[in-house]
Design a protein around this motif. Structure first.
Motif, PDB file in Angstrom:
ATOM      1  N   THR A 165       0.887  -1.161  -0.019  1.00  0.00           N
ATOM      2  CA  THR A 165      -0.213   0.049   0.074  1.00  0.00           C
ATOM      3  C   THR A 165       0.926   1.302  -0.026  1.00  0.00           C
ATOM      4  OG1 THR A 165       0.013   0.080   2.274  1.00  0.00           O
ATOM      5  CG2 THR A 165      -1.632  -1.085   1.308  1.00  0.00           C
ATOM      6  N   ARG A 166       0.180   2.344  -0.222  1.00  0.00           N
ATOM      7  CA  ARG A 166       0.986   3.625   0.061  1.00  0.00           C
ATOM      8  C   ARG A 166       1.928   3.848   1.313  1.00  0.00           C
ATOM      9  NH1 ARG A 166       0.059   9.054  -1.962  1.00  0.00           N
ATOM     10  NH2 ARG A 166      -1.467   8.619  -2.828  1.00  0.00           N
ATOM     11  N   GLN A 167       1.128   3.454   2.233  1.00  0.00           N
ATOM     12  CA  GLN A 167       1.824   3.528   3.588  1.00  0.00           C
ATOM     13  C   GLN A 167       3.016   2.763   3.602  1.00  0.00           C
ATOM     14  OE1 GLN A 167      -0.665   2.953   7.044  1.00  0.00           O
ATOM     15  NE2 GLN A 167       0.975   3.243   8.393  1.00  0.00           N
ATOM     16  N   GLU A 168       2.914   1.381   3.221  1.00  0.00           N
ATOM     17  CA  GLU A 168       3.925   0.361   3.323  1.00  0.00           C
ATOM     18  C   GLU A 168       5.082   0.776   2.425  1.00  0.00           C
ATOM     19  OE1 GLU A 168       1.396  -3.744   4.171  1.00  0.00           O
ATOM     20  OE2 GLU A 168       1.270  -2.695   2.094  1.00  0.00           O
ATOM     21  N   ILE A 169       4.770   1.495   1.311  1.00  0.00           N
ATOM     22  CA  ILE A 169       5.736   2.006   0.262  1.00  0.00           C
ATOM     23  C   ILE A 169       6.527   2.998   0.926  1.00  0.00           C
ATOM     24  CG2 ILE A 169       6.224   3.370  -1.739  1.00  0.00           C
ATOM     25  CD1 ILE A 169       4.123   1.697  -3.029  1.00  0.00           C
ATOM     26  N   MET A 170       5.856   3.909   1.737  1.00  0.00           N
ATOM     27  CA  MET A 170       6.722   5.009   2.342  1.00  0.00           C
ATOM     28  C   MET A 170       7.449   4.495   3.380  1.00  0.00           C
ATOM     29  SD  MET A 170       5.766   7.231   0.292  1.00  0.00           S
ATOM     30  CE  MET A 170       6.845   8.703   1.028  1.00  0.00           C
ATOM     31  N   GLN A 171       6.955   3.291   4.131  1.00  0.00           N
ATOM     32  CA  GLN A 171       7.575   2.928   5.195  1.00  0.00           C
ATOM     33  C   GLN A 171       9.024   2.375   4.725  1.00  0.00           C
ATOM     34  OE1 GLN A 171       4.867   0.228   7.029  1.00  0.00           O
ATOM     35  NE2 GLN A 171       4.462   1.602   8.700  1.00  0.00           N
ATOM     36  N   LYS A 172       8.999   1.669   3.408  1.00  0.00           N
ATOM     37  CA  LYS A 172      10.060   0.934   2.995  1.00  0.00           C
ATOM     38  C   LYS A 172      11.148   1.932   2.423  1.00  0.00           C
ATOM     39  CE  LYS A 172       7.834  -3.416   2.563  1.00  0.00           C
ATOM     40  NZ  LYS A 172       8.607  -3.867   3.706  1.00  0.00           N
ATOM     41  N   ILE A 173      10.594   3.067   2.010  1.00  0.00           N
ATOM     42  CA  ILE A 173      11.496   4.003   1.377  1.00  0.00           C
ATOM     43  C   ILE A 173      12.099   4.540   2.509  1.00  0.00           C
ATOM     44  CG2 ILE A 173      11.416   6.437   0.589  1.00  0.00           C
ATOM     45  CD1 ILE A 173       9.224   5.449  -1.581  1.00  0.00           C
ATOM     46  N   LYS A 174      11.433   4.881   3.864  1.00  0.00           N
ATOM     47  CA  LYS A 174      12.164   5.486   4.877  1.00  0.00           C
ATOM     48  C   LYS A 174      13.454   4.649   5.163  1.00  0.00           C
ATOM     49  CE  LYS A 174      10.077   7.987   7.806  1.00  0.00           C
ATOM     50  NZ  LYS A 174      10.114   9.077   8.832  1.00  0.00           N
ATOM     51  N   ARG A 175      13.074   3.021   5.610  1.00  0.00           N
ATOM     52  CA  ARG A 175      14.150   2.228   5.900  1.00  0.00           C
ATOM     53  C   ARG A 175      15.079   2.302   5.047  1.00  0.00           C
ATOM     54  NH1 ARG A 175      15.041  -2.542   4.255  1.00  0.00           N
ATOM     55  NH2 ARG A 175      12.822  -2.742   3.446  1.00  0.00           N
ATOM     56  N   MET A 176      15.094   2.339   3.546  1.00  0.00           N
ATOM     57  CA  MET A 176      15.936   2.354   2.432  1.00  0.00           C
ATOM     58  C   MET A 176      16.872   3.534   2.666  1.00  0.00           C
ATOM     59  SD  MET A 176      13.660   0.812  -0.619  1.00  0.00           S
ATOM     60  CE  MET A 176      15.109   1.063  -1.774  1.00  0.00           C
ATOM     61  N   ALA A 177      16.199   4.626   3.219  1.00  0.00           N
ATOM     62  CA  ALA A 177      16.850   5.937   3.139  1.00  0.00           C
ATOM     63  C   ALA A 177      17.844   5.921   4.077  1.00  0.00           C
ATOM     64  CB  ALA A 177      16.069   7.128   3.183  1.00  0.00           C
ATOM     65  N   TYR A 178      17.526   5.383   5.340  1.00  0.00           N
ATOM     66  CA  TYR A 178      18.404   5.168   6.710  1.00  0.00           C
ATOM     67  C   TYR A 178      19.408   4.255   6.243  1.00  0.00           C
ATOM     68  CZ  TYR A 178      15.538   7.847  10.000  1.00  0.00           C
ATOM     69  OH  TYR A 178      15.114   9.073  10.971  1.00  0.00           O
ATOM     70  N   GLU A 179      19.210   3.141   5.623  1.00  0.00           N
ATOM     71  CA  GLU A 179      20.226   2.160   5.007  1.00  0.00           C
ATOM     72  C   GLU A 179      21.478   2.975   4.194  1.00  0.00           C
ATOM     73  OE1 GLU A 179      18.625  -1.489   3.451  1.00  0.00           O
ATOM     74  OE2 GLU A 179      17.092  -1.830   5.130  1.00  0.00           O
ATOM     75  N   ILE A 180      20.740   3.663   3.336  1.00  0.00           N
ATOM     76  CA  ILE A 180      21.775   4.367   2.474  1.00  0.00           C
ATOM     77  C   ILE A 180      22.648   5.479   3.338  1.00  0.00           C
ATOM     78  CG2 ILE A 180      21.620   6.293   0.542  1.00  0.00           C
ATOM     79  CD1 ILE A 180      19.233   4.674  -0.666  1.00  0.00           C
ATOM     80  N   TYR A 181      21.966   6.256   3.964  1.00  0.00           N
ATOM     81  CA  TYR A 181      22.772   7.213   5.033  1.00  0.00           C
ATOM     82  C   TYR A 181      23.729   6.415   5.800  1.00  0.00           C
ATOM     83  CZ  TYR A 181      23.654  10.870   8.167  1.00  0.00           C
ATOM     84  OH  TYR A 181      24.272  11.463   9.002  1.00  0.00           O
ATOM     85  N   GLU A 182      23.131   5.175   6.294  1.00  0.00           N
ATOM     86  CA  GLU A 182      24.401   4.281   6.910  1.00  0.00           C
ATOM     87  C   GLU A 182      25.419   4.171   6.387  1.00  0.00           C
ATOM     88  OE1 GLU A 182      23.877  -0.009   9.025  1.00  0.00           O
ATOM     89  OE2 GLU A 182      22.481   1.584   9.910  1.00  0.00           O
TER      90      GLU A 182
END
Length: 176
Positions: free
Chosen positions: A17-34
């Motif tokens: 869903t939209r909410q799940e996509i946004m959660q996954k994008i947020k997690r991916m962004a943290y991984e990229i930053y890390e």
């Protein structure tokens, strides 16, 4: 798979869903930053259309959580016959030597699209190339592995995934 007409999706075919996509994008962004916190600048290279939209969403999250300078690049190519037309990078006049590039697409199926995009960056002598995809289908035929994945989903070759990142009621990822 290219779609030219609007496709209607049933709720039962929705895998994100939209909410799940946004959660996954947020997690991916943290991984990229890390993995890249010591860098000053990151280049997110999104494959048009959906890969670029995903890169925009990742860039927005990265700007919220980090002090990194995030630059967006767009890649245009024929996904079915990549050698039938030149592969274009926009903007095309950048010096990427020694830079970190993250190649972004919405769905990794065979790996063909990402594989044909790589020479754009290999010829520029970048420091590092990573890959990000919202959904990894595990049907790779090319030597591409994903660094950042939103959802890992084993599918058959006959199944298709359609990701809709436009601002309407069908926003989501669908198994069709």
């Amino acid at each position: 798979m290219m779609f030219t007409e609007p496709v209607s999706f049933s709720p039962s075919s929705c895998i994100l869903t939209r909410q799940e996509i946004m959660q996954k994008i947020k997690r991916m962004a943290y991984e990229i930053y890390e993995k890249n916190f010591e860098e000053e600048v990151l280049y997110l290279a999104g494959i048009h259309e959906n890969g670029y939209q995903l890169a925009e969403l990742l860039a927005a999250e990265l700007r919220q959580i980090s002090s990194l300078t995030i630059n967006l690049l767009g890649i245009t190519l024929d996904k079915i016959r990549p050698l039938s037309q030149p592969i274009a990078l926009e903007p095309d006049n950048l010096n990427l030597e020694g830079k970190v590039v993250i190649l972004v697409d919405d769905v990794l199926n065979s790996g063909k699209t990402m594989a044909y995009s790589l020479p754009l960056f290999l010829n520029a002598e970048v420091k590092k190339i990573e890959t990000a995809t919202l959904i990894n289908r595990h049907n790779t035929l090319y030597p591409i592995t994903v660094t950042y994945t939103g959802l890992s989903l084993a599918t058959t070759l006959l199944e298709h995934i359609r990701v809709v990142l436009t601002e309407d009621e069908s926003y989501g990822a669908y198994l069709i």
